[in-house]
Design an enzyme around this catalytic site. Structure first.
Site, PDB file in Angstrom:
ATOM      1  NE  ARG A  36      -3.550   0.036   2.602  1.00 49.37           N
ATOM      2  CZ  ARG A  36      -4.351  -0.207   3.631  1.00 49.37           C
ATOM      3  NH1 ARG A  36      -4.417   0.663   4.631  1.00 49.37           N
ATOM      4  NH2 ARG A  36      -5.080  -1.306   3.674  1.00 49.37           N
ATOM      5  CG  HIS A  82      -6.666  -1.146  -5.774  1.00 51.85           C
ATOM      6  ND1 HIS A  82      -5.467  -1.589  -5.274  1.00 51.85           N
ATOM      7  CD2 HIS A  82      -7.007  -0.071  -5.017  1.00 51.85           C
ATOM      8  CE1 HIS A  82      -5.085  -0.821  -4.270  1.00 51.85           C
ATOM      9  NE2 HIS A  82      -6.013   0.104  -4.090  1.00 51.85           N
ATOM     10  CE1 TYR A 126     -21.109  16.070 -14.478  1.00 52.66           C
ATOM     11  CE2 TYR A 126     -20.063  16.137 -12.323  1.00 52.66           C
ATOM     12  CZ  TYR A 126     -21.202  16.168 -13.110  1.00 52.66           C
ATOM     13  OH  TYR A 126     -22.429  16.305 -12.518  1.00 52.66           O
TER      14      TYR A 126
END
Length: 760
Positions: A36, A82, A126
């Site tokens: 991580r 993931h 968007y």
């Protein structure tokens, strides 16, 4: 069997809580470290970034292809590779696209991907994205057997363990992360400098760190700015893998009075006015936060030499600082901005990475590059071996095609007449299973392609390539040469004369620091300081007559009144031997009765103020206790940094600090008078200069103690004010009768000496 009784198939084992917790926490800690928070040394990526780029590659979002919605990318990543929150994955993707976050962006964004002001990106529905050329270079070779592929979290697909590309992403783009018990913070660097340093190490693996730093200058941040550490400090940080580097914003280029151009930041306006302009800010500093910070300082009057701050930025940063007046020192304004705002910040270097065994460690620059070279050599070998296997497979087929061409009629006859032509062909022409299968799988239209010359040309080319690859695999020297050639080719895309490769951050040791003090930003103005007998203090604007009748609260009266400037500091001495410091600019207005001085200073409840005077740099003060002991003290040693003051004269029950007087430079003797009305005068040289203590005996007493002490110039004699309102002064010029050694009892003073035994 009851519901609470464990079955044989699901036994319950008693485990201590401490053991269970420690085992599970260890698993969690290792997960955060290796999967991580820390980047892999080989490709400089964390798993989330690697999976993002891999998903975009699978979606064929190449630099020359059309953009796709970010939502599509995020959906693929969290669905296939993931399984975490979409917000965190999208945030990681946004960072890869921000040219102010990454020195060499790996994602090209279309739409609102945030800005340097600190505004967030638009929602992923968007925005659109695709890969950059740099990302393609980082993933180059994925289809050439260069890296291992591992199963995804659900085992349905595979993903690459690392990316094999030659782009040095770890140092080029840097990384930051916090794991359990460790963290990493790697700045971005210039690719051309990384490659030059790597080439030096390839040629000379034992090169010293100092040799590397001749090519490797230091960080090259996406937002530019200046690193103002010394070359020695930068070198030490990269030698140990840890350090702190000071980063400053850059002032815009301005014209000097002599016509030359320099990064002074000063823009000259009409009438002698000027303003300071910033064109670059430190890395990871939001522009909006900086402007808010400066505006708050102005509002709180903590930066009084600054009138206003304006944000005139468009695509380029332009922050304008307007000084209070044209007489403000520009260097002082710059230094104050560096001290009080994030215009100067510290970047903590921590080269903590995962090596090829997934083991974390802090590496020096030299070890980091050596490990990266080792990984690239391994990738080169795997790529070459993969190509050799492909060539061997193709050569096998070409041999079969040539045999088929030479015996085409017989091959056709076997196929037409035999029910199982494959074993017949293999037996008759000594073909392998793959060769026979390939011939049988050929379409009729492909028969015309079986031209012997073409087959033999391809065969010879593959043999030559096979020979070269084998030489490469057999020779470490050839491998290093090949790596150097590939790096040199990559360097052309990031050379100093390219828009992407040009260095943005200047490495330059800061000029000698301008002596910075908040006092320098106080506007100088005359002030009359008034302290009442009950400890109420105030400051009246201007220098008023000290014998003026000031107003006090009922029951209160005058104690001290003196002239000063708002830039001065006051020394407040108490009978317990402590000295306190108070700025004249912090005095309450004289429109009222002021404020209790004890609300500004932590003066002990039982202590009384015995002196109030203006601090003069390098001055000396005479300190004397009521028991006739004293010493001289440097005024600079009496300044206190806190409200609690500074202990100077050591006192005990019955002993108090009684006299504090400034010693004029021309004075050479000390005069002491006791309660017994005895006077002694001795040389000032006999008085020690101490920072703290009880001092030495000034005068010996049989009864009573010290009444007053002062200094004088012996040849001018001793002067004192005469009683009454006449205001006259009397001087006794011949003091030889009273001049004795320090510590004497003394004799009665001259006729007319004040009855209160005070020098006045």
């Amino acid at each position: 069997m009851t519901a609470d009784t464990p079955s044989d198939s699901d036994p319950i084992e008693p485990v201590s809580f401490d053991k269970a917790l420690s085992e599970r926490y260890l698993v969690y800690a290792l997960s955060t470290i290796t999967a991580r928070s820390l980047p892999d040394l080989r490709d400089g990526l964390k798993p989330v970034h690697r999976r993002l780029l891999w998903a975009m590659r699978q979606l064929k979002l190449n630099p020359n292809d059309a953009f796709k919605k970010s939502a599509r990318v995020v959906g693929d990543v969290i669905g296939k590779y993931h399984p975490h929150g979409d917000a965190s994955v999208y945030d990681a993707m946004v960072r890869l696209a921000q040219d102010f976050s990454l020195r060499y962006p790996l994602v090209e964004g279309q739409g609102n991907f945030g800005n340097i002001d600190g505004d967030n990106a638009a929602a992923y529905r968007y925005t659109e994205a695709r890969l950059t050329k740099t990302a393609i270079q980082l993933m180059a070779g994925l289809d050439e057997g260069t890296v291992n592929f591992i199963p995804t979290y659900n085992g349905e697909e595979e993903e690459p363990e690392i990316f094999p590309g030659l782009f040095p992403n770890l140092l080029a783009n840097g990384s930051s992360g916090i794991a359990v018990g460790m963290a990493t913070n790697i700045p971005s660097h210039n690719v051309a400098e990384i490659i030059d340093t790597t080439l030096l190490l390839i040629d000379n693996p034992s090169a010293e760190h100092e040799e590397l730093m001749q090519h490797f200058k230091g960080p090259d941040f996406a937002t530019g700015g200046l690193v103002v550490e010394s070359a020695a400090a930068i070198s030490k940080a990269y030698e140990t893998g840890k350090g702190a580097l000071r980063v400053r914003g850059r002032f815009s280029t301005g014209r000097n009075p002599d016509g030359s151009w320099e990064e002074t930041g000063i823009e000259r306006l009409g009438g002698g006015q000027w303003q300071l302009v910033i064109s670059e800010i430190p890395y990871q500093l939001a522009k909006g936060k900086l402007i808010e910070q400066v505006a708050q300082l102005i509002a709180d009057k903590k930066l009084p030499i600054l009138e206003d701050v304006r944000d005139e930025s468009d695509e380029q940063i332009r922050i304008v600082f307007v000084p209070k007046s044209r007489n403000v020192d520009p260097e002082l304004l710059k230094e104050s901005l560096f001290k009080l705002t994030d215009l100067e910040s510290r970047f903590g270097l921590n080269l903590n990475v995962l090596d090829d065994t997934r083991t974390p460690g802090v590496l020096s620059l030299r070890l980091l590059l050596l490990e990266w070279i080792k990984s690239q050599i391994d990738i080169l070998i795997r790529r070459s071996q993969h190509r050799l296997d492909k060539i061997a497979a193709r050569l096998e087929l070409l041999d079969g095609y040539i045999i088929a061409y030479l015996n085409l009629d017989r091959i056709i006859e076997i196929i037409r007449t035999e029910d199982e032509p494959k074993p017949v062909m293999m037996a008759e022409f000594m073909l392998t299973d793959r060769q026979a299968e390939a011939i049988l799988n050929m379409r009729l239209r492909s028969l015309r392609k079986l031209e012997e010359m073409e087959l033999r040309r391809e065969h010879s080319e593959l043999l030559a390539e096979q020979e070269e690859l084998q030489k490469l695999l057999d020779s470490p020297a050839r491998q290093r040469t090949r790596l150097k050639r590939d790096l040199a080719t990559l360097r052309k895309d990031y050379a100093e004369d390219t828009a992407l490769g040009r260095r943005r951050t200047t490495i330059a040791e800061a000029a000698p620091t301008v002596e910075f003090s908040m006092d320098a930003m106080i506007e100088k103005a005359p002030v009359t300081v008034i302290l009442s007998a009950k400890g109420w203090i105030r400051g009246a604007s201007g220098h008023e007559a000290l014998d003026k009748e000031f107003k006090f609260k009922e029951g209160d009266g005058p104690a001290y009144a003196l002239h000063a400037q708002t830039t001065d500091k006051l020394l407040v001495a108490c009978d317990n031997g402590r000295f306190y410091t108070l700025g004249c600019d912090k005095l309450p207005s004289a429109r009222g009765f002021g404020e209790p001085i004890r609300t500004m200073l932590d003066i002990d409840a039982g202590a009384e103020i015995v002196a109030l005077l203006v601090y003069r740099p390098k001055a000396q003060l005479l300190l004397a206790s009521n028991m006739g002991r004293g010493f001289a003290a440097e005024a600079d040693e009496l300044l206190a940094e806190t409200r609690k003051g500074r202990g100077v004269m050591t006192t005990k029950p019955g002993v108090k600090l009684a006299v504090v007087r400034e010693v004029p430079a021309e004075h050479d003797h000390v005069a002491v008078v006791g309660d017994n009305r005895k006077l002694v005068i001795f040389s000032l040289e006999e008085l020690p200069v101490l920072a703290k203590g009880q001092g030495v005996t000034l005068q010996r007493y049989r009864d009573g103690g010290l009444a007053d002490a002062t200094t004088l110039k012996l040849e001018d004699g001793l002067s004192w004010k005469m009683g009454g309102d006449s205001g006259r002064t009397r001087t006794e010029s011949d003091m030889r009768l009273w001049k004795v050694a320090r510590g004497a009892a003394g004799r009665l003073p001259p006729t007319g000496f004040p009855r209160d035994n005070k020098f006045g």
